[in-house]
Enzyme design. Structure first.
Site, PDB file in Angstrom:
ATOM      1  N   THR A  52       2.037  -4.728   4.528  1.00  0.00           N
ATOM      2  CA  THR A  52       1.979  -5.044   5.952  1.00  0.00           C
ATOM      3  C   THR A  52       1.529  -6.482   6.231  1.00  0.00           C
ATOM      4  OG1 THR A  52      -0.259  -4.146   6.023  1.00  0.00           O
ATOM      5  CG2 THR A  52       1.527  -2.674   6.688  1.00  0.00           C
ATOM      6  N   ASP A  53       0.772  -7.054   5.272  1.00  0.00           N
ATOM      7  CA  ASP A  53       0.137  -8.348   5.580  1.00  0.00           C
ATOM      8  C   ASP A  53       1.124  -9.442   5.977  1.00  0.00           C
ATOM      9  OD1 ASP A  53      -2.277  -7.163   5.103  1.00  0.00           O
ATOM     10  OD2 ASP A  53      -2.545  -7.993   3.092  1.00  0.00           O
ATOM     11  N   THR A  77       3.957  -9.121  15.140  1.00  0.00           N
ATOM     12  CA  THR A  77       2.773  -9.740  14.542  1.00  0.00           C
ATOM     13  C   THR A  77       1.900  -8.605  14.046  1.00  0.00           C
ATOM     14  OG1 THR A  77       2.813 -11.572  16.096  1.00  0.00           O
ATOM     15  CG2 THR A  77       0.702 -11.107  15.084  1.00  0.00           C
ATOM     16  N   SER A 112       2.028  -8.115  -0.677  1.00  0.00           N
ATOM     17  CA  SER A 112       2.817  -9.006   0.179  1.00  0.00           C
ATOM     18  C   SER A 112       2.159 -10.359   0.402  1.00  0.00           C
ATOM     19  CB  SER A 112       3.172  -8.329   1.494  1.00  0.00           C
ATOM     20  OG  SER A 112       2.104  -8.335   2.389  1.00  0.00           O
ATOM     21  N   SER A 113       0.900 -10.527  -0.019  1.00  0.00           N
ATOM     22  CA  SER A 113       0.281 -11.864   0.041  1.00  0.00           C
ATOM     23  C   SER A 113       0.969 -12.822  -0.927  1.00  0.00           C
ATOM     24  CB  SER A 113      -1.194 -11.805  -0.342  1.00  0.00           C
ATOM     25  OG  SER A 113      -1.832 -10.804   0.374  1.00  0.00           O
ATOM     26  N   GLN A 131      -1.295 -19.945  21.093  1.00  0.00           N
ATOM     27  CA  GLN A 131      -2.233 -19.122  20.314  1.00  0.00           C
ATOM     28  C   GLN A 131      -2.337 -17.711  20.899  1.00  0.00           C
ATOM     29  OE1 GLN A 131      -6.022 -21.157  20.039  1.00  0.00           O
ATOM     30  NE2 GLN A 131      -5.074 -23.031  19.273  1.00  0.00           N
ATOM     31  N   CYS A 132      -1.896 -17.552  22.143  1.00  0.00           N
ATOM     32  CA  CYS A 132      -1.959 -16.225  22.772  1.00  0.00           C
ATOM     33  C   CYS A 132      -0.863 -15.333  22.197  1.00  0.00           C
ATOM     34  CB  CYS A 132      -1.751 -16.325  24.279  1.00  0.00           C
ATOM     35  SG  CYS A 132      -3.039 -17.244  25.104  1.00  0.00           S
ATOM     36  N   THR A 160       0.805  -1.225   0.000  1.00  0.00           N
ATOM     37  CA  THR A 160       0.000   0.000   0.000  1.00  0.00           C
ATOM     38  C   THR A 160       0.835   1.270   0.000  1.00  0.00           C
ATOM     39  OG1 THR A 160      -1.690  -1.173   1.225  1.00  0.00           O
ATOM     40  CG2 THR A 160      -1.774   1.204   1.366  1.00  0.00           C
TER      41      THR A 160
HETATM   42  N1  ASP Z   1      -2.282  -6.059   0.897  1.00  0.00           N
HETATM   43  C1  ASP Z   1      -1.232  -5.130   1.184  1.00  0.00           C
HETATM   44  C2  ASP Z   1       0.060  -5.910   1.275  1.00  0.00           C
HETATM   45  O1  ASP Z   1       0.323  -6.510   2.282  1.00  0.00           O
HETATM   46  C3  ASP Z   1      -1.536  -4.372   2.411  1.00  0.00           C
HETATM   47  C4  ASP Z   1      -0.471  -3.402   2.818  1.00  0.00           C
HETATM   48  O2  ASP Z   1       0.418  -3.036   2.079  1.00  0.00           O
HETATM   49  O3  ASP Z   1      -0.523  -2.951   3.932  1.00  0.00           O
HETATM   50  O4  ASP Z   1       0.798  -5.907   0.341  1.00  0.00           O
END
Ligand code: ASP
Length: 344
Positions: free
Chosen positions: A89-90, A166, A58-59, A279-280, A13
């Site tokens: 960020t993902d 995280t 980033s996915s 998981q915490c 983003t």
């Molecule tokens: N979907 C975006 C990514 O992780 C979200 C972001 O950049 O924050 O690439």
């Protein structure tokens, strides 16, 4: 002396701006960053930009991209004082964790950052994240050594050790958390470094090494009430599986039903490593606190202590890529290799 920084834009983003005519989002030209953000000239001598072409969400991150980022840093390591990696960020926490294990003898900052709103939008968090990350990557002590020679994530005025983070919030500007380790720095009027918590190399001059062989035959198994025999059985019989991150309850607890324990024991006897991670978000696995944990320890489940799942994935990819001997891998899993767990 002012620093030289390499800015690596992978995607995400942050790299967008609004076209003033059409109001649509178009890619931001990072090669003109010094024109767009002239304030940067005060803190750095030179910024070079490397942009992934095409930039990736980033996915889509894969091990090969981590290797590409690591090699890029290695190749230009002697030229620059610090590196800023702009990343979606993902999966930023996975990438920062992975790079922390891939690098050996890191003596310069590698700061991951991104933003929740595109850098070209009025209320963006991207500008502050970018500027402070560059300032941190450029920061040196009186002897000219990096103040934070670690792989970090900088977000919303906080600098974290990358392999402790995280992403926990998809809405707020404060998107990351490091629940089990203090911030390495906080940016207010001044950037205040939390020096006692920063890791320093024993020798700054050591050559940077990149361990680029990673083995991805790892699965995350999150337990839940009502988990079935069929699901557990098929999970533990995945072809070529070498390690399982068992995401347990609380301080490392899991059901004690005999079929469940028998299946785990059988998998361990077949050479599969089972790493217990909670998981915490905060706190640590303690396989001595409850009978449920004690049972897991008895059959050979390995404690992940206070590791995040992201760091556990990266550490296992790394260790499985470097070693074949299950005993050595189990031993190293229980050692603090890059500040990822709170034991010595
Ligand atoms: N979907 C975006 C990514 O992780 C979200 C972001 O950049 O924050 O690439």
């Amino acid at each position: 002396m002012k620093s030289k920084i390499l800015l690596i834009y992978t995607g995400g983003t942050i790299g967008m701006k609004q076209d003033p005519d059409t109001m649509t989002l178009v890619p931001f030209n990072f090669t003109q960053i010094l024109d767009e953000v002239p304030e940067l000239k005060k803190i750095v001598h030179k910024i070079d930009i490397f942009s992934f072409d095409p930039p990736i969400d980033s996915s889509e991150i894969e091990v090969q991209i981590w290797v590409d980022i690591a090699n890029l840093i290695k190749e230009s390591y002697s030229i620059y004082d610090g590196f800023v990696v702009l990343h979606g960020t993902d999966t930023m926490s996975y990438s920062a964790s992975a790079l922390s294990f891939m690098f050996e003898n890191l003596g310069k900052p590698v700061i991951f950052t991104g933003s929740q709103l595109p850098i070209g939008m009025l209320r963006t968090d991207g500008k502050e994240n970018l500027i402070s990350s560059i300032e941190i990557a450029a920061a040196k002590d009186s002897l000219g050594r990096a103040i934070v020679p670690e792989v970090c994530v900088y977000f919303e005025s906080q600098l974290y050790r990358g392999n402790r983070t995280t992403k926990y919030n998809a809405e707020n500007f404060r998107a990351f958390r490091s629940a089990n380790y203090p911030c390495l720095a906080e940016a207010g009027i001044h950037i205040k470094y939390n020096t006692p918590f920063i890791n320093y190399p024993s020798l700054y001059q050591d050559e940077l090494r990149v361990n680029s062989v990673m083995d991805t035959n790892v699965a995350i198994f999150k337990i839940h009430p009502g988990i079935s025999v069929a699901v557990t059985d098929s999970f533990l019989k995945i072809k070529n599986l070498r390690a399982v991150i068992l995401e347990t309850y609380g301080s490392g607890n899991a059901p004690t039903k005999s079929w469940f324990i028998d299946m785990l024991r059988d998998a361990i006897e077949r050479g599969i490593i089972i790493l217990n991670v909670s998981q915490c978000l905060a706190g640590s696995v303690d396989m001595e606190a409850y009978s449920t944990g004690i049972l897991l320890k008895k059959i050979g489940v390995v404690s992940g202590y206070d590791s995040t799942t992201e760091a556990a994935v990266a550490k296992l990819f790394f260790l499985l890529g470097q070693h074949n001997d299950v005993h050595i891998i189990k031993e190293l899993l229980q050692k603090n290799l890059r500040g990822e767990i709170s034991i010595n």
